[in-house]
Scaffold this active site. Sequence first.
Site, PDB file in Angstrom:
ATOM      1  N   GLU A  45      -4.674   2.561  -7.365  1.00 26.43           N
ATOM      2  CA  GLU A  45      -4.925   3.666  -6.438  1.00 26.43           C
ATOM      3  C   GLU A  45      -6.222   4.447  -6.661  1.00 26.43           C
ATOM      4  OE1 GLU A  45      -0.910   5.030  -7.572  1.00 26.43           O
ATOM      5  OE2 GLU A  45      -0.798   5.743  -5.512  1.00 26.43           O
ATOM      6  N   PHE A  62       0.814  -1.218   0.000  1.00 23.46           N
ATOM      7  CA  PHE A  62       0.000   0.000   0.000  1.00 23.46           C
ATOM      8  C   PHE A  62       0.849   1.269   0.000  1.00 23.46           C
ATOM      9  CE2 PHE A  62      -2.493  -3.335   2.201  1.00 23.46           C
ATOM     10  CZ  PHE A  62      -3.451  -3.524   1.228  1.00 23.46           C
ATOM     11  N   ARG A  78       2.393  15.391  -6.147  1.00 25.68           N
ATOM     12  CA  ARG A  78       1.137  14.789  -6.620  1.00 25.68           C
ATOM     13  C   ARG A  78      -0.074  15.479  -5.980  1.00 25.68           C
ATOM     14  NH1 ARG A  78      -0.654  10.442  -9.780  1.00 25.68           N
ATOM     15  NH2 ARG A  78       1.341   9.432 -10.161  1.00 25.68           N
ATOM     16  N   GLU A 133       7.382   1.085  -0.311  1.00 29.18           N
ATOM     17  CA  GLU A 133       8.039   1.661  -1.490  1.00 29.18           C
ATOM     18  C   GLU A 133       9.422   2.168  -1.102  1.00 29.18           C
ATOM     19  OE1 GLU A 133       5.756   4.474  -3.849  1.00 29.18           O
ATOM     20  OE2 GLU A 133       7.564   5.240  -4.803  1.00 29.18           O
ATOM     21  N   THR A 181       5.125  10.658 -11.318  1.00 31.77           N
ATOM     22  CA  THR A 181       5.258  12.078 -11.656  1.00 31.77           C
ATOM     23  C   THR A 181       6.701  12.434 -11.987  1.00 31.77           C
ATOM     24  OG1 THR A 181       5.480  12.606  -9.316  1.00 31.77           O
ATOM     25  CG2 THR A 181       3.270  12.745 -10.262  1.00 31.77           C
TER      26      THR A 181
HETATM   27  N1  MTE Z   1      -3.675  -4.189  -3.444  1.00 32.53           N
HETATM   28  C1  MTE Z   1      -3.284  -5.063  -2.506  1.00 32.53           C
HETATM   29  N2  MTE Z   1      -4.014  -6.174  -2.324  1.00 32.53           N
HETATM   30  N3  MTE Z   1      -2.185  -4.846  -1.733  1.00 32.53           N
HETATM   31  C2  MTE Z   1      -1.428  -3.708  -1.875  1.00 32.53           C
HETATM   32  O1  MTE Z   1      -0.436  -3.533  -1.169  1.00 32.53           O
HETATM   33  N4  MTE Z   1      -1.123  -1.572  -3.066  1.00 32.53           N
HETATM   34  C3  MTE Z   1      -1.802  -0.500  -3.802  1.00 32.53           C
HETATM   35  C4  MTE Z   1      -2.538  -1.082  -4.998  1.00 32.53           C
HETATM   36  N5  MTE Z   1      -3.344  -2.205  -4.613  1.00 32.53           N
HETATM   37  C5  MTE Z   1      -1.823  -2.748  -2.857  1.00 32.53           C
HETATM   38  C6  MTE Z   1      -2.958  -3.057  -3.646  1.00 32.53           C
HETATM   39  C7  MTE Z   1      -0.896   0.527  -4.278  1.00 32.53           C
HETATM   40  S1  MTE Z   1      -0.447   1.756  -3.222  1.00 32.53           S
HETATM   41  C8  MTE Z   1      -0.441   0.568  -5.561  1.00 32.53           C
HETATM   42  S2  MTE Z   1       0.532   1.810  -6.104  1.00 32.53           S
HETATM   43  C9  MTE Z   1      -0.771  -0.490  -6.522  1.00 32.53           C
HETATM   44  O2  MTE Z   1      -1.573  -1.517  -5.955  1.00 32.53           O
HETATM   45  C10 MTE Z   1       0.529  -1.102  -7.034  1.00 32.53           C
HETATM   46  O3  MTE Z   1       0.326  -2.150  -7.890  1.00 32.53           O
HETATM   47  P1  MTE Z   1       0.023  -1.959  -9.458  1.00 32.53           P
HETATM   48  O4  MTE Z   1       0.908  -0.871  -9.947  1.00 32.53           O
HETATM   49  O5  MTE Z   1       0.350  -3.267 -10.016  1.00 32.53           O
HETATM   50  O6  MTE Z   1      -1.417  -1.590  -9.544  1.00 32.53           O
HETATM   51  N1  HPA Z   2       3.474   7.664  -7.408  1.00 35.90           N
HETATM   52  C1  HPA Z   2       3.797   6.673  -6.568  1.00 35.90           C
HETATM   53  N2  HPA Z   2       5.006   6.444  -6.155  1.00 35.90           N
HETATM   54  C2  HPA Z   2       5.977   7.251  -6.584  1.00 35.90           C
HETATM   55  C3  HPA Z   2       5.699   8.299  -7.452  1.00 35.90           C
HETATM   56  C4  HPA Z   2       4.383   8.519  -7.891  1.00 35.90           C
HETATM   57  O1  HPA Z   2       4.072   9.423  -8.667  1.00 35.90           O
HETATM   58  N3  HPA Z   2       6.858   8.933  -7.685  1.00 35.90           N
HETATM   59  C5  HPA Z   2       7.777   8.280  -6.956  1.00 35.90           C
HETATM   60  N4  HPA Z   2       7.255   7.260  -6.300  1.00 35.90           N
HETATM   61 MO1  MOS Z   3       1.434   3.064  -4.264  1.00 38.28          MO
HETATM   62  S1  MOS Z   3       1.288   4.548  -2.863  1.00 38.28           S
HETATM   63  O1  MOS Z   3       2.139   4.176  -5.438  1.00 38.28           O
HETATM   64  O2  MOS Z   3       2.756   2.199  -3.640  1.00 38.28           O
END
Ligand code: MTE
Ligand code: HPA
Ligand code: MOS
Length: 758
Positions: free
Chosen positions: A706, A222, A304, A226, A434
């Site tokens: 997101e 979540f 953002r 990161e 971004t």
């Molecule tokens: N869904 C689950 N089950 N667990 C997670 O940790 N992270 C969220 C989202 N959905 C998350 C989730 C976040 S913050 C992001 S940025 C995206 O998943 C990242 O994965 P994606 O880029 O493959 O969508």
């Molecule tokens: N989104 C999510 N994570 C990030 C970003 C963004 O735009 N830039 C750097 N880390």
């Molecule tokens: Mo999602 S907050 O960009 O890991």
Amino acid sequence: MKNYDIERHVTGESQFVDDIITPEGLLYASVCYSGKAHGEILRIDLSEAEKVSGVKVIFTSKDIPGDNQIGGIVPDEELLAEKEVEFIGQPVAVVVAEDQLSAREAARKIKVDIKDLPVITDPREAYKAGQLIVPPRTFNLGDVDNNWNECDYIVEGTVESGGQEHLYLETQGAFAYPVEGGGIKIVSSTQSPTAVQRVTSRILNLPMHKVEVDVLRLGGGFGGKEDQASAWAAMAGLAAFKLNRPVKLILPRQEDMRMTGKRHPYSSDFKIGLNKEGKILCYEATFYQNAGAAADLSPAILERTLFHCTNSYYIPNVKATAISCKTNLPPNTAFRGFGGPQGMFVIESAIFKAAEKMGVDPTEIQKKNLLDEGDEFPYGQRTENCHARITWQKAEEKYSIEKIRKEIKEFNAKNDIYKKGIAFMPICFGISFTNTSMNQASALVHVYTDGSISVSTAAVEMGQGVNEKIRQVAAKVFSVDIERVKTETTNTTRIANTSPTAASSGADLNGKATERACQYILKQLKEVAAEILEASSITHVKIIDEVVHLDGKKTELRWEELIKTAHLKRFNLSSHAFYATPGIHFDREKEKGRPFAYHVYGTAIVEVTVDCLRGIYKFDSVKVVHDFGKSLNPLIDKGQAEGAIVQGLGWMTIEEVIYDDNGKLLTDALSTYKVPDIHFTPNIEVDFLEDSENPWGIFKSKAIGEPPLMYGIGGYFAIMNAIKAFRPDRQFKISAPFTPEKVLMNLYSKKVEEKQSV
Ligand code: MTE
Ligand code: HPA
Ligand code: MOS
């Protein structure tokens, strides 16, 4: 809800860091952290801790062979504090012991003498004291200052939004072991294997090629993993490197909650100006971001917030300033939405307050100002394939909005204590990191001689289903059964220089790279097929459902045979491919550009029932028309939307992160920090916007991770509308989360909020 990992999760077969079969001689690490929010370290006394049986070594900053620095964007964060501590929970020492309990006991017995320094926990106070993480940024569109006199209504106000604990089921942790030649291998629960590799190599003064990072899957991230997974991996790495033994470091839940940062709380000011018809002419906002004690990802999150400060509205004159304020709290970090939700909450609040002033329903203002095709965002990009109005209209139609309104009116007329409220929440969220340079990914695909396929990418599986989507991409390009495709661990030796799996772009970026790698192999295979079938060129051959077709007709040549022959004929059955999002750029001097590949749109209708005697509430339903593009996997996407909506509602209502004035986290357990559960969860209906194809996404899909979180913001205003039905005479302060306690205080406290200025 069936995807790749489901059966393994349910049977308990899925492995997380703490489940990995560990080698002989494993040691356990535990972290000693500062109990003071700000102070000078006078002495670290290890004597009592060292007496605990089983303790091997205790490391402090002095033991770090490389650079004691883990800051990513700004080098302002030590792995282990040297002279000063700046938040409660800041790591000071790492105990390594033969067993976990001894390590933890010893960590508690370390005495750190700290001379107190002043503690600031409030972002506005930090701003006044000149404590900024980076210089403020301002986005401008049109000319705000010279257009206020065009406005018939001007409303000003202040908006607070709170933090949010990530509460990934798997806490932070890593397992590190030495490998021959003085290198280290780390299994980490990280969204960013390369960040872990970079940080550890810096700490250990090793070239990056001597640090291998491997990620199987995460029990949730979540955003919390990161940037903030790196420290624990580096500590385990440090111990493994120095002791030449395998070391595991897993944070217990309470330590995880205390030591790691959360969603940034914001304190913001707005001024909004509208004409009589409800058109927004001017909008000015100042965002005070509570960054905590170090930069972490705060500057990117701040950015953002600015990108999303007008949500899905077109406003001709905008001036938005964002200030990242340094406080004595754990460094706050990425959290689903990445600053976007905080920006959107403020414009929605401004619209709500303006509606109050004008005596109209907020939906009238919302609807009137939705983005149209070609409208300019404050950052210079214009909308393309804008779905703001269409999702709104579809939501009104699909859910029979007039009927809902009528029912609510009747309910409220009949009930004295219970009141229902409704709110619309449109969203517009930009897809791409971004930071333009981060929009890259690669994939490594092997087809083995038995026809099975292995795919490695930069994508980290954290429950969002990216592995399943990658498998779908490979299966689709080759036109083979998906069971032939396996996604491998995310590993820095196979896939280098990766961006984190974040910004909802995991499937887009890595899916595209996978598509390219598969296409290269497919071309090789077609050449082999053309040779076998004596076709004049590869344009005559096509693989459909594992069978080679010649000029549209089925042949006897099947996938497995084709692969075997290709190998015997010495064709390359492996490929690496790279993808970088085209057409995006951003100029940080001018604060203008085209930062996003595309936008995700949607509209939610949130309904709530509030018990106005007790302040408690229950969300009845969230109904959404969401623009998924052409969904690659509707089941996963729907699950993502539902999860995000509940998480967004939680942030806005019941999840309350509280620090006392000394910077101590009071909500450091699940008994004091309430997250949504199944009883809280409303009926959620997510409908797919029809006929949406996204030219920028993988197989015309749109990112999903997101954006739906921000539908949760509607929950706040649904409650507002319900309590307004109970006390139409009152104006309520805007301060999220809107806990039942706060609802009650708003309804019954003597102090009525001062009238909004005009
Ligand atoms: N869904 C689950 N089950 N667990 C997670 O940790 N992270 C969220 C989202 N959905 C998350 C989730 C976040 S913050 C992001 S940025 C995206 O998943 C990242 O994965 P994606 O880029 O493959 O969508
Ligand atoms: N989104 C999510 N994570 C990030 C970003 C963004 O735009 N830039 C750097 N880390
Ligand atoms: Mo999602 S907050 O960009 O890991």
